[in-house]
Each structure stands twice: as structure tokens, then as C-alpha cells.
Scaffold this motif. Structure first.
Motif, PDB file in Angstrom:
ATOM      1  N   PHE A  90       7.318   5.657  -6.838  1.00  0.00           N
ATOM      2  CA  PHE A  90       6.099   4.903  -6.547  1.00  0.00           C
ATOM      3  C   PHE A  90       5.878   3.755  -7.535  1.00  0.00           C
ATOM      4  N   VAL A  91       6.315   3.928  -8.777  1.00  0.00           N
ATOM      5  CA  VAL A  91       6.258   2.808  -9.716  1.00  0.00           C
ATOM      6  C   VAL A  91       7.135   1.670  -9.191  1.00  0.00           C
ATOM      7  N   ALA A  92       8.338   1.999  -8.750  1.00  0.00           N
ATOM      8  CA  ALA A  92       9.262   0.977  -8.253  1.00  0.00           C
ATOM      9  C   ALA A  92       8.756   0.335  -6.963  1.00  0.00           C
ATOM     10  N   LEU A  93       8.179   1.122  -6.061  1.00  0.00           N
ATOM     11  CA  LEU A  93       7.637   0.550  -4.826  1.00  0.00           C
ATOM     12  C   LEU A  93       6.542  -0.470  -5.125  1.00  0.00           C
ATOM     13  N   GLY A  94       5.592  -0.083  -5.961  1.00  0.00           N
ATOM     14  CA  GLY A  94       4.488  -0.983  -6.287  1.00  0.00           C
ATOM     15  C   GLY A  94       4.946  -2.209  -7.045  1.00  0.00           C
ATOM     16  N   LEU A 132       6.274  -8.220   3.942  1.00  0.00           N
ATOM     17  CA  LEU A 132       7.190  -7.135   4.305  1.00  0.00           C
ATOM     18  C   LEU A 132       7.305  -6.106   3.178  1.00  0.00           C
ATOM     19  N   ALA A 133       7.291  -6.560   1.936  1.00  0.00           N
ATOM     20  CA  ALA A 133       7.380  -5.640   0.795  1.00  0.00           C
ATOM     21  C   ALA A 133       6.149  -4.738   0.730  1.00  0.00           C
ATOM     22  N   TYR A 134       4.980  -5.317   0.932  1.00  0.00           N
ATOM     23  CA  TYR A 134       3.759  -4.505   0.937  1.00  0.00           C
ATOM     24  C   TYR A 134       3.742  -3.573   2.147  1.00  0.00           C
ATOM     25  N   GLY A 135       4.256  -4.055   3.269  1.00  0.00           N
ATOM     26  CA  GLY A 135       4.350  -3.213   4.451  1.00  0.00           C
ATOM     27  C   GLY A 135       5.244  -2.008   4.225  1.00  0.00           C
ATOM     28  N   LEU A 183       4.579   1.929   4.842  1.00  0.00           N
ATOM     29  CA  LEU A 183       5.404   2.894   5.578  1.00  0.00           C
ATOM     30  C   LEU A 183       5.666   4.149   4.742  1.00  0.00           C
ATOM     31  N   ALA A 184       5.827   3.979   3.425  1.00  0.00           N
ATOM     32  CA  ALA A 184       5.986   5.139   2.552  1.00  0.00           C
ATOM     33  C   ALA A 184       4.715   6.001   2.571  1.00  0.00           C
ATOM     34  N   TYR A 185       3.553   5.343   2.504  1.00  0.00           N
ATOM     35  CA  TYR A 185       2.295   6.087   2.589  1.00  0.00           C
ATOM     36  C   TYR A 185       2.126   6.743   3.963  1.00  0.00           C
ATOM     37  N   LEU A 186       2.582   6.069   5.004  1.00  0.00           N
ATOM     38  CA  LEU A 186       2.518   6.657   6.343  1.00  0.00           C
ATOM     39  C   LEU A 186       3.341   7.940   6.397  1.00  0.00           C
ATOM     40  N   ILE A 243       0.076  -1.539   6.350  1.00  0.00           N
ATOM     41  CA  ILE A 243       0.783  -1.799   7.619  1.00  0.00           C
ATOM     42  C   ILE A 243       0.007  -2.800   8.455  1.00  0.00           C
ATOM     43  N   GLY A 244      -1.298  -2.555   8.605  1.00  0.00           N
ATOM     44  CA  GLY A 244      -2.115  -3.434   9.430  1.00  0.00           C
ATOM     45  C   GLY A 244      -2.178  -4.865   8.929  1.00  0.00           C
ATOM     46  N   ALA A 245      -2.298  -5.039   7.631  1.00  0.00           N
ATOM     47  CA  ALA A 245      -2.445  -6.379   7.066  1.00  0.00           C
ATOM     48  C   ALA A 245      -1.111  -7.111   6.904  1.00  0.00           C
ATOM     49  N   ASN A 246      -0.021  -6.371   6.877  1.00  0.00           N
ATOM     50  CA  ASN A 246       1.249  -7.007   6.521  1.00  0.00           C
ATOM     51  C   ASN A 246       2.344  -6.918   7.577  1.00  0.00           C
ATOM     52  N   LEU A 247       2.253  -5.956   8.480  1.00  0.00           N
ATOM     53  CA  LEU A 247       3.331  -5.789   9.459  1.00  0.00           C
ATOM     54  C   LEU A 247       2.884  -6.038  10.899  1.00  0.00           C
ATOM     55  N   LEU A 248       1.590  -5.932  11.153  1.00  0.00           N
ATOM     56  CA  LEU A 248       1.126  -6.088  12.544  1.00  0.00           C
ATOM     57  C   LEU A 248       0.571  -7.480  12.797  1.00  0.00           C
TER      58      LEU A 248
END
Length: 117
Positions: A53-57, A67-70, A74-77, A112-117
Motif C-alpha cells: 500500500f505504501v508503493a501503491l500510494g 489511471l494510477a489513482y484508478g 481497483l485494489a480497494y475494490l 474508480i469513479g473519478a479516474n476510470l469512468l
């Protein structure tokens, strides 16, 4: 505004991960986990609930692209789906299980909503 919220969620993700990485015993206590005779339990927490999670953030902040924030979303999903299954199928302590699910679901929905949709 989207960028600021993305960064805030990424920083929270780093903070959650840092706790898992640097305080695995505390993380285990919060998650109602117990360590056995082996130190592998701490290793797993440091890796899966910590460094990942440190690396993801941090990666999302450095890359700075939607896409990176999305991808964090997806990990949180995925975590939220697992937590929902656990809440419905396992004997989790309540309301802790639902609070953790809510955090995962809100982070997933935003990212997801703000960055992928």
C-alpha cells in the motif's frame, strides 16, 4: 479538486501501509490476528498490508495520472469485495468489519469513479 482528493486518498493509503510496514504487531492487534511460532506472520503483514500500500500510494503520486489513482481504486475494490464476503460469510467482530468495508468501498468508489469512468 479531483487532484487534491486523489492525493489525499493516496496519502491515506501510504499512511495505512506505513502502519502495516512499521508496526506489524499493532496492525495484527487491530485486525484481531495472532502470530504463531514463526515470524512469517509479521513478514506477511509488512508485505501485503504494508509495503504494497505504501508503493501503491507513492506510485500514484509520482506518476500523477488518473489511471494510477484508478489502480489504487481497483485494489480497494478487491479488498472491499473480500471484506464484504468475510462480513457475510465469516464471524467477524461487528461493527469493525463493516467500518473497514466502508473505508474500502468509499476509497474504491472515489478512485474508480473519478479516474476510470
Amino acid at each position: 479538486m479531483i487532484d487534491l482528493i486523489n492525493i489525499a486518498v493516496a496519502l491515506a493509503t501510504i499512511a495505512f501501509g506505513a502502519i502495516g510496514l512499521f508496526a506489524p504487531r499493532y496492525t495484527a492487534q487491530v485486525l484481531d490476528l495472532e502470530f504463531g511460532a514463526s515470524e512469517m506472520g509479521k513478514s506477511e503483514l509488512r508485505a501485503s498490508a504494508g509495503g504494497l500500500f505504501v508503493a501503491l500510494g507513492a506510485g500514484a503520486i509520482v506518476i500523477g495520472a488518473p489511471l494510477a489513482y484508478g489502480m489504487i481504486g481497483l485494489a480497494y475494490l478487491g479488498a472491499g469485495v473480500g471484506r464484504l464476503a468475510a462480513n457475510l460469510l465469516d464471524d467477524l467482530p461487528q461493527p469493525k468489519g463493516w467500518v473497514f468495508f466502508a473505508v474500502e468501498a468509499v476509497c474504491a468508489a472515489w478512485l474508480i469513479g473519478a479516474n476510470l469512468l
